[in-house]
Design an enzyme around this catalytic site. Structure first.
Site, PDB file in Angstrom:
ATOM      1  N   VAL A  49      20.968 -62.629 -24.083  1.00 29.01           N
ATOM      2  CA  VAL A  49      21.512 -63.273 -25.013  1.00 29.01           C
ATOM      3  C   VAL A  49      21.018 -65.128 -25.214  1.00 29.01           C
ATOM      4  CG1 VAL A  49      23.667 -64.643 -25.970  1.00 29.01           C
ATOM      5  CG2 VAL A  49      23.796 -62.683 -24.820  1.00 29.01           C
ATOM      6  N   VAL A  71      17.422 -64.457 -27.481  1.00 25.80           N
ATOM      7  CA  VAL A  71      17.860 -64.161 -28.521  1.00 25.80           C
ATOM      8  C   VAL A  71      18.654 -64.585 -29.509  1.00 25.80           C
ATOM      9  CG1 VAL A  71      19.301 -62.495 -30.329  1.00 25.80           C
ATOM     10  CG2 VAL A  71      18.982 -61.214 -28.690  1.00 25.80           C
ATOM     11  N   HIS A  72      18.971 -65.814 -29.119  1.00 21.56           N
ATOM     12  CA  HIS A  72      19.316 -67.254 -29.276  1.00 21.56           C
ATOM     13  C   HIS A  72      17.886 -68.177 -29.749  1.00 21.56           C
ATOM     14  CE1 HIS A  72      21.755 -71.154 -30.895  1.00 21.56           C
ATOM     15  NE2 HIS A  72      20.984 -71.553 -29.175  1.00 21.56           N
ATOM     16  N   VAL A  73      17.417 -68.142 -28.672  1.00 24.17           N
ATOM     17  CA  VAL A  73      15.759 -69.252 -28.921  1.00 24.17           C
ATOM     18  C   VAL A  73      14.694 -68.288 -30.174  1.00 24.17           C
ATOM     19  CG1 VAL A  73      13.325 -69.735 -27.811  1.00 24.17           C
ATOM     20  CG2 VAL A  73      16.113 -69.718 -27.114  1.00 24.17           C
TER      21      VAL A  73
END
Length: 232
Positions: A179, A182-184
Site C-alpha cells: 500500500v 502505491v501511495h508513493v
C-alpha cells in the site's frame, strides 16, 4: 449551513497569479512525515528480522538485539502518529458517490483524461482506499504486535496464539508495504502532490484539475474568489 465534509482547518485560497491554495497545515505535514518515517523504519527493521538474507539490515539499528528491542517501540510511535492523522483526516475520506464514478472510470484516470472524470472533493477514491487500508492494517499490526511482544506480554498469551499473531503480523506487514509503494508512486505520478505535503500549498490550477469540488467549496466558503477557472 454546516461546512462541506472535506474542508479542514487551515484550508484557504489566496488570490493572485498564480492562485495559491493552502492544503495542509504545518501540524498536518509534521504528523504525516513522522508517520511516514516511522513506517519506513518499521519496514526496514521488520524485514531485517524476517529472513536471514536480510539480517544485514540490523546493522542500521546497532545489531540484531537492538533491532529487536526498538522495532516494537517504533511501532508504538507509528500507532499514535497515525492516530493523530486519522483524527485529522477521517471525515474528508468518507466515501461519496463521485468516488464510485471515479473508480468505474479508472482507465480515464490512468490515461490522464481529467475531463471525463467527476468533480472530486479533497481526496480521490484511490487516496481514500489508501487511507482506510492503512487504518485497518495498522490496527492489525499493533494488535498482533502486542501479542508477539514477548518482553512485556509473553505471559498473557499462549505459544499457539503467538504463532498465529506472528503469521498475521507478517502478512499485514507485506500488505502495508505494498500500500505504501502505491501511495508513493501515485504521489510521484501526479505532479504537485509531493510539494503539497512539503510546502503545504498547491496552485489553484492543480486544485481545479484534480479536486475541483473541494476547490469550489473552498472558494465559496471563504468568499475569496469566483467559480471561474483559476490562473495557472
Amino acid at each position: 449551513m454546516s461546512a462541506p465534509y472535506d474542508l479542514e482547518t487551515g484550508d484557504a485560497v489566496h488570490p493572485g497569479r498564480p492562485v495559491q491554495v493552502d492544503r495542509y497545515t504545518v501540524g498536518a505535514r509534521i504528523n504525516h512525515w513522522v508517520t511516514a518515517i516511522s513506517l519506513i523504519l518499521l519496514a526496514i527493521s521488520g524485514l531485517a528480522l524476517f529472513h536471514p538474507s536480510l539480517y544485514f539490515l540490523t546493522g542500521l539499528f546497532g545489531g540484531g538485539q537492538m533491532t529487536r528491542t526498538i522495532h516494537p517501540w517504533i511501532g508504538v510511535v507509528l500507532f499514535f502518529s497515525f492516530a493523530g492523522m486519522f483524527l485529522r483526516f477521517w471525515k474528508a475520506n468518507l466515501w461519496k458517490s463521485e468516488d464510485g464514478t471515479w473508480m468505474r472510470r479508472i482507465r480515464d484516470v490512468i490515461a490522464g483524461h481529467e475531463e471525463k472524470l467527476p468533480e472530486l472533493g479533497k481526496y480521490n477514491a484511490g487516496q481514500k482506499m489508501v487511507f482506510w487500508g492503512m487504518s485497518l492494517l495498522i490496527m492489525v499490526l499493533i494488535t498482533s504486535g502486542v501479542v508477539i511482544w514477548q518482553a512485556y506480554f509473553a505471559s498473557y498469551t499462549t505459544i499457539e496464539q503467538q504463532r498465529i499473531a506472528l503469521l498475521v503480523h507478517a502478512l499485514a506487514a507485506v500488505a502495508i508495504i505494498c500500500v505504501w509503494i502505491v501511495h508513493v508512486y501515485a504521489a510521484i505520478w501526479v505532479k504537485g502532490t509531493i510539494s503539497a505535503m512539503t510546502r503545504g500549498q498547491v496552485t489553484g490550477g492543480w486544485a481545479w484539475r484534480h479536486h475541483r469540488k473541494w476547490f469550489r467549496e473552498l472558494v465559496s466558503s471563504r468568499k475569496s474568489g469566483t467559480r471561474g477557472t483559476p490562473a495557472e
